[in-house]
Design a protein around this motif. Structure first.
Motif, PDB file in Angstrom:
ATOM      1  N   HIS A 107     -10.711  -0.836   1.458  1.00 37.24           N
ATOM      2  CA  HIS A 107      -9.402  -1.234   0.922  1.00 37.24           C
ATOM      3  C   HIS A 107      -9.571  -2.339  -0.127  1.00 37.24           C
ATOM      4  N   HIS A 140      -1.951  -6.882  -3.094  1.00 28.89           N
ATOM      5  CA  HIS A 140      -3.090  -6.969  -2.184  1.00 28.89           C
ATOM      6  C   HIS A 140      -3.643  -8.385  -2.085  1.00 28.89           C
ATOM      7  N   ASP A 158       1.118  -3.302   3.823  1.00 30.03           N
ATOM      8  CA  ASP A 158       0.787  -2.094   3.077  1.00 30.03           C
ATOM      9  C   ASP A 158       0.948  -0.895   4.011  1.00 30.03           C
ATOM     10  N   HIS A 211      -4.177   4.589   3.142  1.00 25.61           N
ATOM     11  CA  HIS A 211      -5.513   3.980   3.060  1.00 25.61           C
ATOM     12  C   HIS A 211      -5.594   2.673   3.854  1.00 25.61           C
TER      13      HIS A 211
HETATM   14 MN    MN Z   1      -3.501  -0.836  -0.330  1.00 24.01          MN
END
Ligand code: MN
Length: 225
Positions: free
Chosen positions: A56, A107, A188, A192
């Motif tokens: 990630h 992120h 998130d 993924h």
């Molecule tokens: Mn992500």
């Protein structure tokens, strides 16, 4: 609109010299640099495995930075800070730049909110959750449900909006900066983020992250930011 370059031009030699002596400030604009992961890849296990964090951070997050730097090269965006890029790209309808800048920023926030966690909610956040949702458990339930309701890829954000807590489900690179709200917490919900560890069980993943990994003192600190 003042950007970094016009500001430098407008403020004569002393400011420019001071900026050159502090290169970390000059690096705020492009090329945008992915900050280091603020802990070991294994720090969030078993809630989020080292393999998931490695992919990630090292592949997905890095790719957003790489793509963003390619997209802004030679454009006025390259002179701006990341948050300004998000706002301008949204207003201009530059979707690819918005998506990659948004994901770069999202992120960074995502990794930071887990640093030093888990830490329970301080009184100021408990009181705000009580006032706006009926308590921390109800707030967490709302975050899990909202995350589950995001169709496909996206994020669930806890934000401060006009002095109140609010939970937003946003598609794709959706971002509280672009929504003109104060970010507090962002989970998130792209596959993924959880599929290797939790397969299709997105709500269970989000609930576990909230209980086992979030530094709620960090979240609370953003209330007064
Ligand atoms: Mn992500």
């Amino acid at each position: 609109m003042m950007n970094r370059r016009t500001l430098l031009a407008a403020s004569a030699g002393t400011f420019a010299a001071a900026t050159l002596a502090r290169p970390h400030i000059a690096r705020a604009a492009a090329p945008f640099q992915q900050p280091p992961l603020p802990y070991e890849e294994s720090a969030l296990a078993p809630t989020i495995s080292a393999r998931t964090v490695g992919l990630h951070y090292g592949k997905h997050h890095k790719a957003y930075y790489d793509k963003l730097n390619t997209l802004v090269a030679g454009k006025p965006y390259a002179d701006l800070g990341l948050e300004e890029v998000i706002l301008k790209a949204k207003d201009a309808g530059d979707t690819a730049i918005f998506n990659n800048a948004g994901q770069a920023w999202n992120h960074v926030y995502y990794w930071e909110q887990f640093k030093g966690g888990p830490v329970p909610a301080p009184a100021v956040l408990n009181e705000a959750a009580e006032r706006d949702f009926g308590g921390m458990d109800a707030l967490k339930k709302k975050i899990v449900e909202t995350g589950d309701s995001v169709f496909g890829t996206g994020w669930v954000w806890l934000v401060a909006d006009g002095g109140k807590l609010s939970v937003l489900g946003l598609q794709d690179a959706g971002n509280p900066i672009a929504e003109r709200k104060t970010p507090l917490l962002g989970i998130d919900v792209w596959e993924h983020a959880y599929y290797l560890d939790w397969e299709n069980r997105r709500p269970a993943h989000v609930a576990a992250v909230l209980d086992e990994r979030v530094n709620w003192a960090f979240v609370a600190s953003k209330l007064s930011a």
